[in-house]
Design an enzyme around this catalytic site. Structure first.
Site, PDB file in Angstrom:
ATOM      1  CG  HIS A 113     -21.783   0.036 -15.221  1.00 46.56           C
ATOM      2  ND1 HIS A 113     -22.520  -0.690 -14.319  1.00 46.56           N
ATOM      3  CD2 HIS A 113     -21.786  -0.685 -16.372  1.00 46.56           C
ATOM      4  CE1 HIS A 113     -22.967  -1.800 -14.905  1.00 46.56           C
ATOM      5  NE2 HIS A 113     -22.525  -1.823 -16.149  1.00 46.56           N
ATOM      6  CB  SER A 161     -25.413 -11.670 -11.356  1.00 48.94           C
ATOM      7  OG  SER A 161     -25.252 -11.050 -10.092  1.00 48.94           O
TER       8      SER A 161
HETATM    9 ZN   LIG Z   1     -23.271  -0.046 -12.517  1.00 55.65          ZN
END
Ligand SMILES: [Zn+2]
Length: 346
Positions: A113, A161
């Protein structure tokens, strides 16, 4: 010639679209009194339980992501185009419309991430390039797909987003407007010269050197002469390739390398995760040969003077045409002053 252009208002011609851009370098000393935005810290969380793109998490559409370790693609849960659209056409006087079929996919670049292209390893970016190639080939095989648009929106400022590293691939039946413009210009040049328009432009740029940002055996990154966005850049393959499906495995790696180098320069410029929209422009896959086409990737970043000052396309630009203050040469110089090492690793 160039030095004079750095001081006087002038217009530059975009050979790929046939459009002009107004350049006003004498305005760069103007004081800034507009909106400023918060400088953002780099994210550090490698897994976010609330992210719908992280491995193992549930997406808004209800499906669960696999525990992926390589680039992962799926059909967009809220796709702008659908493969089973019924055929409709409107032709009433001056009112014209037609239904459009397509497939929209999401490509997660990495399971991590916290990453972005400049922070990913070349090997892992190569895996993204290979995924683009595979998706391109699969989508092109469908008889109702005639064009495949690969793109990335990076940063909230660009309307993205979710910060998880990802891009999109929209494919459709008709050929979109930007591609039609470029197809015309490529074909015009090819018909006259039997050479690639972008190949000849690249030769001229490599001789001039002024706007070159990065170069390796197979690719060049540069600020195009007709750049609209302050730090706009373009990646061009040296070989006359029509689409990414033709990349050799050596070229895939060289592409990944130049992607990393260019995006590190971007991040280092204002010591921020540099926002942009990037996209690959390539030949339509409409069943015809397109020897005139030369694929390339463009980066349109909105930042102007710092991590918090953004360029807005308003006023004259909305009503008349694009305009910029710093010249392409000044932008290239600023980018080339940046360290090749990402600022977070200093
Ligand atoms: Zn993620």
């Amino acid at each position: 010639m160039e030095n004079k252009l750095n001081e006087v208002p002038h217009r530059r011609y975009n050979i790929l679209t046939g459009e002009w851009i107004l350049v006003s370098p004498h305005r760069t000393k103007r004081p800034w009194q507009g909106k400023t935005e918060e400088k953002k810290e780099l994210k550090k969380t490698t897994y976010d339980p609330g992210c719908y793109l992280c491995p193992g998490n549930e997406r808004a559409g209800g499906e669960t992501n696999p525990d992926y370790s390589k680039p992962f693609t799926f059909v967009n849960d809220f796709a702008a185009l659908l493969s089973d659209t019924v055929e409709i056409s409107v032709n009433e006087g001056l009112l014209k419309a037609e239904s459009e079929k397509g497939i929209c996919k999401v490509v997660c670049f990495s399971p991590d991430h916290s990453l972005t292209l400049p922070l990913m390893e070349v090997e892992d970016i190569t895996a993204v390039v290979k995924t683009w190639k595979k998706e391109y080939a699969e989508l092109c095989e469908k008889d109702f797909i005639n064009y495949v648009q690969i793109f990335e929106n990076k940063g909230a400022i660009m309307g993205c987003s979710n910060p998880h590293p990802h891009g999109q691939i929209w494919s459709q039946s008709s050929i979109p407007t930007e591609i039609l413009k470029k197809s015309d210009k490529f074909l015009e040049y090819w018909s006259k010269n039997s050479r690639s328009l972008l190949g000849d432009y690249l030769k001229q740029e490599l001789e001039a050197e002024e706007r070159i940002l990065e170069e390796n055996e197979h690719f060049v990154a540069l600020v195009p002469y007709w750049a609209v966005w302050p730090f706009e850049a373009m990646i061009i393959p040296k070989r006359h390739l029509q689409h990414i499906g033709q990349l050799s495995s050596e070229e895939e790696k060289a592409y990944a390398e130049i992607l990393k180098k260019l995006t590190i320069k971007f991040d280092n410029l204002f010591e921020t995760s540099f926002p942009y929209s990037s996209g690959v422009h390539q030949a339509p896959c409409d069943g015809k040969d397109h020897p005139e086409w030369h694929f390339h990737m463009s980066f349109y970043p909105p930042l102007l003077r710092s991590a918090s000052v953004k360029k807005f396309m308003v006023g004259y630009e909305m009503f008349a045409g694009p305009q910029r203050d710093i010249t392409a040469e000044q932008a290239a110089k600023r980018l080339n002053e940046q360290s090749p090492v990402h600022y977070s690793k200093h």
